[in-house]
Scaffold this motif. Structure first.
Motif, PDB file in Angstrom:
ATOM      1  N   PRO A 181      64.299  35.654 -21.297  1.00  0.00           N
ATOM      2  CA  PRO A 181      64.370  34.203 -21.550  1.00  0.00           C
ATOM      3  C   PRO A 181      65.619  33.802 -22.326  1.00  0.00           C
ATOM      4  O   PRO A 181      66.195  32.738 -22.086  1.00  0.00           O
ATOM      5  N   GLY A 182      66.034  34.663 -23.244  1.00  0.00           N
ATOM      6  CA  GLY A 182      67.235  34.367 -24.009  1.00  0.00           C
ATOM      7  C   GLY A 182      68.508  34.447 -23.192  1.00  0.00           C
ATOM      8  O   GLY A 182      69.540  33.870 -23.564  1.00  0.00           O
ATOM      9  N   MET A 183      68.447  35.161 -22.064  1.00  0.00           N
ATOM     10  CA  MET A 183      69.602  35.278 -21.192  1.00  0.00           C
ATOM     11  C   MET A 183      69.809  34.025 -20.331  1.00  0.00           C
ATOM     12  O   MET A 183      70.912  33.773 -19.860  1.00  0.00           O
ATOM     13  N   VAL A 184      68.727  33.258 -20.136  1.00  0.00           N
ATOM     14  CA  VAL A 184      68.805  32.104 -19.222  1.00  0.00           C
ATOM     15  C   VAL A 184      69.864  31.085 -19.635  1.00  0.00           C
ATOM     16  O   VAL A 184      70.679  30.669 -18.794  1.00  0.00           O
ATOM     17  N   PRO A 185      69.907  30.646 -20.915  1.00  0.00           N
ATOM     18  CA  PRO A 185      70.952  29.674 -21.279  1.00  0.00           C
ATOM     19  C   PRO A 185      72.370  30.192 -21.042  1.00  0.00           C
ATOM     20  O   PRO A 185      73.232  29.456 -20.560  1.00  0.00           O
ATOM     21  N   LYS A 228      74.095  27.385  -5.361  1.00  0.00           N
ATOM     22  CA  LYS A 228      72.861  28.143  -5.549  1.00  0.00           C
ATOM     23  C   LYS A 228      72.990  29.572  -5.023  1.00  0.00           C
ATOM     24  O   LYS A 228      72.577  30.530  -5.671  1.00  0.00           O
ATOM     25  N   ARG A 229      73.586  29.711  -3.848  1.00  0.00           N
ATOM     26  CA  ARG A 229      73.706  31.046  -3.242  1.00  0.00           C
ATOM     27  C   ARG A 229      74.538  31.970  -4.108  1.00  0.00           C
ATOM     28  O   ARG A 229      74.174  33.136  -4.315  1.00  0.00           O
ATOM     29  N   ASP A 230      75.667  31.457  -4.626  1.00  0.00           N
ATOM     30  CA  ASP A 230      76.527  32.289  -5.467  1.00  0.00           C
ATOM     31  C   ASP A 230      75.867  32.591  -6.805  1.00  0.00           C
ATOM     32  O   ASP A 230      76.059  33.677  -7.365  1.00  0.00           O
ATOM     33  N   ARG A 231      75.090  31.635  -7.327  1.00  0.00           N
ATOM     34  CA  ARG A 231      74.408  31.864  -8.595  1.00  0.00           C
ATOM     35  C   ARG A 231      73.384  32.990  -8.454  1.00  0.00           C
ATOM     36  O   ARG A 231      73.267  33.853  -9.319  1.00  0.00           O
ATOM     37  N   ARG A 232      72.647  32.959  -7.353  1.00  0.00           N
ATOM     38  CA  ARG A 232      71.656  34.014  -7.129  1.00  0.00           C
ATOM     39  C   ARG A 232      72.334  35.367  -6.925  1.00  0.00           C
ATOM     40  O   ARG A 232      71.850  36.399  -7.395  1.00  0.00           O
ATOM     41  N   LYS A 233      73.460  35.353  -6.232  1.00  0.00           N
ATOM     42  CA  LYS A 233      74.213  36.583  -6.028  1.00  0.00           C
ATOM     43  C   LYS A 233      74.704  37.142  -7.355  1.00  0.00           C
ATOM     44  O   LYS A 233      74.654  38.351  -7.597  1.00  0.00           O
ATOM     45  N   ALA A 234      75.168  36.235  -8.235  1.00  0.00           N
ATOM     46  CA  ALA A 234      75.638  36.663  -9.552  1.00  0.00           C
ATOM     47  C   ALA A 234      74.501  37.309 -10.334  1.00  0.00           C
ATOM     48  O   ALA A 234      74.693  38.313 -11.024  1.00  0.00           O
ATOM     49  N   GLY A 235      73.287  36.741 -10.227  1.00  0.00           N
ATOM     50  CA  GLY A 235      72.138  37.314 -10.915  1.00  0.00           C
ATOM     51  C   GLY A 235      71.824  38.707 -10.413  1.00  0.00           C
ATOM     52  O   GLY A 235      71.558  39.620 -11.197  1.00  0.00           O
ATOM     53  N   PHE A 258      64.775  32.336 -10.748  1.00  0.00           N
ATOM     54  CA  PHE A 258      64.134  31.027 -10.831  1.00  0.00           C
ATOM     55  C   PHE A 258      64.789  30.112 -11.863  1.00  0.00           C
ATOM     56  O   PHE A 258      64.229  29.073 -12.218  1.00  0.00           O
ATOM     57  N   SER A 259      65.974  30.489 -12.335  1.00  0.00           N
ATOM     58  CA  SER A 259      66.712  29.596 -13.230  1.00  0.00           C
ATOM     59  C   SER A 259      67.246  28.377 -12.482  1.00  0.00           C
ATOM     60  O   SER A 259      67.668  27.405 -13.101  1.00  0.00           O
ATOM     61  N   ASP A 260      67.219  28.415 -11.134  1.00  0.00           N
ATOM     62  CA  ASP A 260      67.650  27.265 -10.338  1.00  0.00           C
ATOM     63  C   ASP A 260      66.850  26.012 -10.682  1.00  0.00           C
ATOM     64  O   ASP A 260      67.370  24.891 -10.628  1.00  0.00           O
ATOM     65  N   VAL A 261      65.586  26.213 -11.031  1.00  0.00           N
ATOM     66  CA  VAL A 261      64.729  25.073 -11.389  1.00  0.00           C
ATOM     67  C   VAL A 261      65.307  24.360 -12.610  1.00  0.00           C
ATOM     68  O   VAL A 261      65.338  23.122 -12.673  1.00  0.00           O
ATOM     69  N   ILE A 262      65.773  25.138 -13.579  1.00  0.00           N
ATOM     70  CA  ILE A 262      66.341  24.562 -14.796  1.00  0.00           C
ATOM     71  C   ILE A 262      67.633  23.812 -14.473  1.00  0.00           C
ATOM     72  O   ILE A 262      67.906  22.746 -15.043  1.00  0.00           O
ATOM     73  N   VAL A 263      68.419  24.351 -13.556  1.00  0.00           N
ATOM     74  CA  VAL A 263      69.675  23.701 -13.162  1.00  0.00           C
ATOM     75  C   VAL A 263      69.396  22.328 -12.573  1.00  0.00           C
ATOM     76  O   VAL A 263      70.084  21.346 -12.871  1.00  0.00           O
TER      77      VAL A 263
END
Length: 206
Positions: free
Chosen positions: A20-24, A35-42, A158-163
């Motif tokens: 959870p602390g990594m999300v911010p 979104k696609r690149d963000r998920r790839k980065a994760g 699932f950090s996309d929801v926060i975005v």
């Protein structure tokens, strides 16, 4: 498999990695990516962290001994690296998303290393492996590491929801906050490194 040891490894690494602390920080560094690149980065960050932890679990002490590097030195290096990233977040230098390749590389540094696979996770894993006595123990340790990485991957996924909730303005504010938190983590790593060196060499002198 030793389920008690599995639980110890899982809980210990989960607390150290702190998904959870990594999300911010993850959103601050990748919030402007599609979104696609963000998920790839994760996925890349988790894959690198897993690889680094496994390598140090198997060969960590041998590698450090060969290079004549103490664990506090590794800790201090991680802190210095995080300070550089924190300064970029605080000054807004990461806001320019035109260089996608450079932005995508944050999946490797600092997300993969040293945030996910940091000194704490590396040392804890090395200690678990050193204390292992049989195949069942090593299987439990490996399963614990895999389980933690799966949790981290799901959290980042699932950090996309926060975005969607924060939108660009919220991401910018979150970036500054993440920079401050990252700077604090970096200072703590360096302080712990200095304290470990002082304790180590004071003990040797006595």
């Amino acid at each position: 498999m030793d389920f008690k040891l599995f639980g110890e490894v899982f809980v210990t690494l989960l607390v150290i990695v702190d998904p959870p602390g990594m999300v911010p920080i993850f959103l601050a560094l990748t919030g402007t990516l599609p979104k696609r690149d963000r998920r790839k980065a994760g996925r890349q960050a988790v894959a690198l962290a897993f690889g680094v932890i496994v390598v140090f679990a198997l060969l960590g002490q041998t590698l450090l001994d060969y290079l004549h590097v103490d664990l506090p030195a590794l800790q201090g290096a991680g802190g210095l690296l995080l300070i550089l990233i924190a300064l970029e977040l605080l000054t807004g230098k990461t806001d320019d998303a035109s260089d996608r390749q450079a932005t995508s590389n944050v999946a490797l540094v600092p997300l993969g290393v040293p945030l996910l696979a940091g000194p704490g996770a590396i040392v804890a894993t090395m200690l678990f492996v050193q204390n292992g006595e049989n195949t069942a123990d090593y299987v439990a340790i490996g399963a614990g590491i895999v389980a933690v990485m799966i949790v981290v991957l799901l959290v980042l996924r699932f950090s996309d929801v926060i975005v969607r909730v924060l939108r660009p303005g919220g991401i910018e504010v979150l970036t500054r906050i993440a920079g401050l938190l990252l700077a604090a983590i970096a200072v703590q790593l360096i302080a712990d490194s200095v304290a470990a060196f002082v304790t180590q060499y004071t003990g040797q002198a006595m």
